[in-house]
Design a protein around this motif. Structure first.
Motif, mmCIF file in Angstrom:
data_model
loop_
_atom_site.group_PDB
_atom_site.id
_atom_site.type_symbol
_atom_site.label_atom_id
_atom_site.label_comp_id
_atom_site.label_asym_id
_atom_site.label_seq_id
_atom_site.Cartn_x
_atom_site.Cartn_y
_atom_site.Cartn_z
ATOM 1 N N ASN A 303 0.807 -1.219 0.000
ATOM 2 C CA ASN A 303 0.000 0.000 0.000
ATOM 3 C C ASN A 303 0.845 1.277 0.000
ATOM 4 O OD1 ASN A 303 -2.674 1.254 0.180
ATOM 5 N ND2 ASN A 303 -2.011 1.930 2.199
ATOM 6 N N CYS A 304 2.053 1.213 0.599
ATOM 7 C CA CYS A 304 2.804 2.455 0.777
ATOM 8 C C CYS A 304 4.266 2.403 0.329
ATOM 9 C CB CYS A 304 2.729 2.912 2.239
ATOM 10 S SG CYS A 304 3.587 1.801 3.398
ATOM 11 N N LYS A 305 4.725 1.291 -0.208
ATOM 12 C CA LYS A 305 6.146 1.220 -0.599
ATOM 13 C C LYS A 305 6.460 2.267 -1.673
ATOM 14 C CE LYS A 305 5.677 -2.476 -4.059
ATOM 15 N NZ LYS A 305 6.021 -3.865 -4.406
ATOM 16 N N LYS A 306 7.703 2.754 -1.643
ATOM 17 C CA LYS A 306 8.086 3.847 -2.535
ATOM 18 C C LYS A 306 9.335 3.468 -3.330
ATOM 19 C CE LYS A 306 9.160 8.804 -2.381
ATOM 20 N NZ LYS A 306 9.425 9.950 -1.474
ATOM 21 N N GLN A 307 9.316 3.767 -4.618
ATOM 22 C CA GLN A 307 10.457 3.425 -5.470
ATOM 23 C C GLN A 307 11.659 4.325 -5.151
ATOM 24 O OE1 GLN A 307 10.468 4.000 -9.864
ATOM 25 N NE2 GLN A 307 10.644 1.771 -9.950
ATOM 26 N N SER A 329 19.824 1.414 -10.632
ATOM 27 C CA SER A 329 18.897 0.285 -10.413
ATOM 28 C C SER A 329 17.725 0.759 -9.558
ATOM 29 C CB SER A 329 19.613 -0.872 -9.723
ATOM 30 O OG SER A 329 20.685 -1.334 -10.499
ATOM 31 N N ALA A 330 16.534 0.323 -9.904
ATOM 32 C CA ALA A 330 15.338 0.737 -9.174
ATOM 33 C C ALA A 330 14.959 -0.301 -8.127
ATOM 34 C CB ALA A 330 14.180 0.952 -10.138
ATOM 35 N N PHE A 331 14.832 0.144 -6.897
ATOM 36 C CA PHE A 331 14.362 -0.702 -5.803
ATOM 37 C C PHE A 331 13.237 0.028 -5.090
ATOM 38 C CE2 PHE A 331 18.624 -2.250 -6.640
ATOM 39 C CZ PHE A 331 18.473 -3.625 -6.528
ATOM 40 N N TYR A 332 12.713 -0.597 -4.053
ATOM 41 C CA TYR A 332 11.646 0.035 -3.272
ATOM 42 C C TYR A 332 12.068 0.120 -1.804
ATOM 43 C CZ TYR A 332 8.390 -0.240 -7.189
ATOM 44 O OH TYR A 332 7.768 -0.063 -8.401
ATOM 45 N N GLY A 333 11.502 1.084 -1.112
ATOM 46 C CA GLY A 333 11.791 1.258 0.308
ATOM 47 C C GLY A 333 10.515 1.410 1.110
ATOM 48 N N PRO A 334 10.608 1.268 2.452
ATOM 49 C CA PRO A 334 9.426 1.378 3.310
ATOM 50 C C PRO A 334 9.021 2.841 3.539
ATOM 51 C CG PRO A 334 11.377 0.990 4.634
ATOM 52 C CD PRO A 334 11.832 0.972 3.214
ATOM 53 N N VAL A 335 7.731 3.073 3.713
ATOM 54 C CA VAL A 335 7.217 4.412 4.035
ATOM 55 C C VAL A 335 6.465 4.370 5.367
ATOM 56 C CG1 VAL A 335 5.728 6.317 3.306
ATOM 57 C CG2 VAL A 335 7.082 5.066 1.597
ATOM 58 N N GLY A 336 5.409 3.556 5.421
ATOM 59 C CA GLY A 336 4.584 3.457 6.634
ATOM 60 C C GLY A 336 3.211 4.046 6.410
ATOM 61 N N ALA A 387 22.478 -13.836 -0.099
ATOM 62 C CA ALA A 387 22.497 -12.394 -0.397
ATOM 63 C C ALA A 387 21.959 -12.133 -1.801
ATOM 64 C CB ALA A 387 23.915 -11.850 -0.256
ATOM 65 N N GLU A 388 22.351 -12.969 -2.762
ATOM 66 C CA GLU A 388 21.865 -12.820 -4.134
ATOM 67 C C GLU A 388 20.368 -13.079 -4.222
ATOM 68 O OE1 GLU A 388 25.924 -14.138 -6.566
ATOM 69 O OE2 GLU A 388 24.457 -15.662 -5.977
ATOM 70 N N ASP A 389 19.891 -14.071 -3.467
ATOM 71 C CA ASP A 389 18.458 -14.358 -3.452
ATOM 72 C C ASP A 389 17.694 -13.179 -2.850
ATOM 73 O OD1 ASP A 389 16.346 -16.111 -4.096
ATOM 74 O OD2 ASP A 389 16.185 -16.779 -2.013
ATOM 75 N N GLY A 390 18.299 -12.576 -1.809
ATOM 76 C CA GLY A 390 17.678 -11.410 -1.175
ATOM 77 C C GLY A 390 17.600 -10.230 -2.127
ATOM 78 N N ILE A 391 18.692 -9.949 -2.857
ATOM 79 C CA ILE A 391 18.704 -8.841 -3.809
ATOM 80 C C ILE A 391 17.696 -9.086 -4.937
ATOM 81 C CG2 ILE A 391 20.116 -7.807 -5.644
ATOM 82 C CD1 ILE A 391 20.516 -6.537 -2.934
ATOM 83 N N ALA A 392 17.563 -10.350 -5.351
ATOM 84 C CA ALA A 392 16.562 -10.687 -6.386
ATOM 85 C C ALA A 392 15.150 -10.378 -5.888
ATOM 86 C CB ALA A 392 16.686 -12.161 -6.771
ATOM 87 N N ALA A 393 14.902 -10.676 -4.595
ATOM 88 C CA ALA A 393 13.587 -10.367 -4.004
ATOM 89 C C ALA A 393 13.378 -8.854 -3.912
ATOM 90 C CB ALA A 393 13.479 -11.002 -2.616
ATOM 91 N N ALA A 394 14.462 -8.126 -3.575
ATOM 92 C CA ALA A 394 14.368 -6.664 -3.486
ATOM 93 C C ALA A 394 14.134 -6.047 -4.867
ATOM 94 C CB ALA A 394 15.643 -6.097 -2.865
ATOM 95 N N ALA A 395 14.772 -6.630 -5.885
ATOM 96 C CA ALA A 395 14.610 -6.122 -7.254
ATOM 97 C C ALA A 395 13.167 -6.294 -7.749
ATOM 98 C CB ALA A 395 15.580 -6.831 -8.198
ATOM 99 N N LYS A 396 12.480 -7.303 -7.212
ATOM 100 C CA LYS A 396 11.067 -7.521 -7.571
ATOM 101 C C LYS A 396 10.127 -6.618 -6.775
ATOM 102 C CE LYS A 396 11.733 -12.437 -8.650
ATOM 103 N NZ LYS A 396 11.502 -13.814 -8.136
ATOM 104 N N GLY A 397 10.695 -5.843 -5.828
ATOM 105 C CA GLY A 397 9.864 -4.964 -5.009
ATOM 106 C C GLY A 397 9.221 -5.656 -3.826
ATOM 107 N N LEU A 398 9.687 -6.877 -3.515
ATOM 108 C CA LEU A 398 9.099 -7.620 -2.405
ATOM 109 C C LEU A 398 9.619 -7.141 -1.048
ATOM 110 C CD1 LEU A 398 9.271 -11.229 -3.907
ATOM 111 C CD2 LEU A 398 7.243 -9.793 -3.674
ATOM 112 N N THR A 399 10.879 -6.727 -1.008
ATOM 113 C CA THR A 399 11.492 -6.264 0.231
ATOM 114 C C THR A 399 12.475 -5.141 -0.104
ATOM 115 O OG1 THR A 399 12.597 -6.978 2.274
ATOM 116 C CG2 THR A 399 13.372 -7.971 0.217
#
Length: 410
Positions: A303-307, A329-336, A387-399
């Protein structure tokens, strides 16, 4: 009334009352229902000098749930007594630790299993209640494994003997993963026996044994008895000592598929750890089919994640851990927001590394190679690191990258 917005004022209303007017039965039920609605894994009820502190572990982090009004210490003895009654524990014992479990029926929703640990502290008895997830929701396909890693695990499951080991720190979902594997292979023509401390979930069609050190029922002794019960598959809650390690490896060598957990930081360290426990290198090399290292990371609130676009400075600072990250590279971050209780995160996902034992790995284990050598060889053979699996999840906007850093650097 199954969401935290509607439950919170009802609980606060109880806490605001004069202690003599509080319905303790209702309050304890509401505290568990709140945990279920919030997706909390644990409820902490902790006595202090001034107040009764109530905290919830949500997505791996602890939060104070009710700060105003605060729970009064006067209700502490009755809350403890109610929890003991529900758990079948001694209400007159206040000086020794006690463990139990109970089940709460949440109207129109589900039965919730709760594991209870009570321990005496300076200001009174401290209670931790573990809210257990529902077994029917566990499926290997929902663990987020990349297709090639899922295939490696399914290949190991299909073998009639050998070891499948899940690794990671406490609270990383290792046991949950093993239950999902057991659920996958739980058939009428297969005998599955587990020995656990404690039994986390009830799985129909299996025989589950709880260790009991008071009567000498340890992992090692229980495992010896299990081998005389004609099992196909054995799950040992944890390999903690030399004796359990030795019996487990021999069981895997003699025609049993054995599942267990180890406390190691990565998949490659599995092998030196077993060697350190006195298991001969040729046995380790010939019995371990696959080692899975797992962590849980918080999932960004949809609902609130930001690129966020990675700057050159950020990419440079992350280069040591994540060399493949590039500026732009585009990732997402938390907002709240209200939906995620202003944390920016909601729920958790798993990240993994799956080390399949092939001939090259076997040779290294036989020669007692270091974890780093085993890790480098596995990576050269195509293993994706955690770490690579984590970055792959972050690249998908999951975390978020911050969340991956927090977990990987623990």
């Amino acid at each position: 009334m199954h969401d935290i917005k509607s439950l919170k004022p009802v609980i606060e209303e109880q806490l605001a009352k004069d202690p003599a007017d509080v319905s303790i039965i209702k309050l304890v039920d509401l505290l568990v229902e709140y945990a279920y609605a919030a997706g909390a894994s644990d409820i902490h009820i902790e006595p202090t000098k001034e107040e009764l502190r109530i905290r919830y572990r949500i997505d791996g982090l602890l939060y104070d749930a009710f700060k105003d009004p605060k729970a009064k210490m006067e209700i502490h003895p009755e809350v403890i007594s109610r929890i003991k009654v529900l758990s079948g524990l001694r209400t007159d014992e206040h000086l020794l630790p006690q463990d139990g479990r109970f089940r709460v029926k949440i109207e129109d929703t589900a039965d919730v299993d709760v594991r209870v640990s009570i321990i005496p502290t300076y200001y009174g008895e401290n209670v931790i209640m573990r809210v257990l997830a529902r077994m029917q929701s566990f499926d290997l396909g929902t663990f987020g494994f990349p297709p090639e890693d899922l295939q490696k695990i399914k290949k190991a499951i299909a073998k009639p003997y050998g070891m499948i080991l899940a690794n990671g720190p406490t609270g990383s979902g290792k046991t949950t993963l093993l239950y999902a594997i057991m659920k996958q292979i739980n058939r009428s023509d297969t005998s599955i026996i587990t020995i656990e401390d404690p039994i986390e979930y009830s799985l129909d069609g299996t025989t589950q044994i709880q260790t009991n050190s008071d009567v000498g029922l340890t992992f090692a002794n229980g495992l010896r008895s299990i081998l005389r019960q004609d099992p196909n598959i054995i799950m040992v809650g944890e390999i903690r000592d030399e004796e359990t390690a030795s019996i487990s490896v021999n069981a895997a060598l003699t025609g049993h598929l054995l599942l267990s957990t180890l406390h190691t930081n990565d998949a490659a360290t599995t092998f030196p750890r077993l060697l350190d426990m006195g298991v001969p290198s040729f046995l380790v090399a010939s019995t371990v089919n696959v080692a899975v290292s797992q962590r849980l990371v918080r999932k960004l609130c949809e609902n609130c994640k930001k690129q966020h676009v990675l700057s050159e400075e950020e990419a440079k600072s992350l280069a040591e851990l994540f060399p493949n990250l590039s500026p732009g590279s585009a990732f997402y971050g938390p907002v709240g927001c209200a939906q995620c209780n202003n944390t920016g995160y909601q729920s958790r996902i798993a990240i993994h590394e799956v080390l399949e034992v092939d001939d090259a790995i076997r040779k290294l284990v036989m020669s007692r190679a270091s974890a780093q050598e085993i890790r480098d060889t596995a990576i050269a053979s195509g293993m994706r690191t955690i770490a690579e699996d984590g970055i792959a999840a972050a690249a998908k906007g999951l975390t978020s990258i911050e969340e991956i850093l927090r977990v990987v650097q623990e």
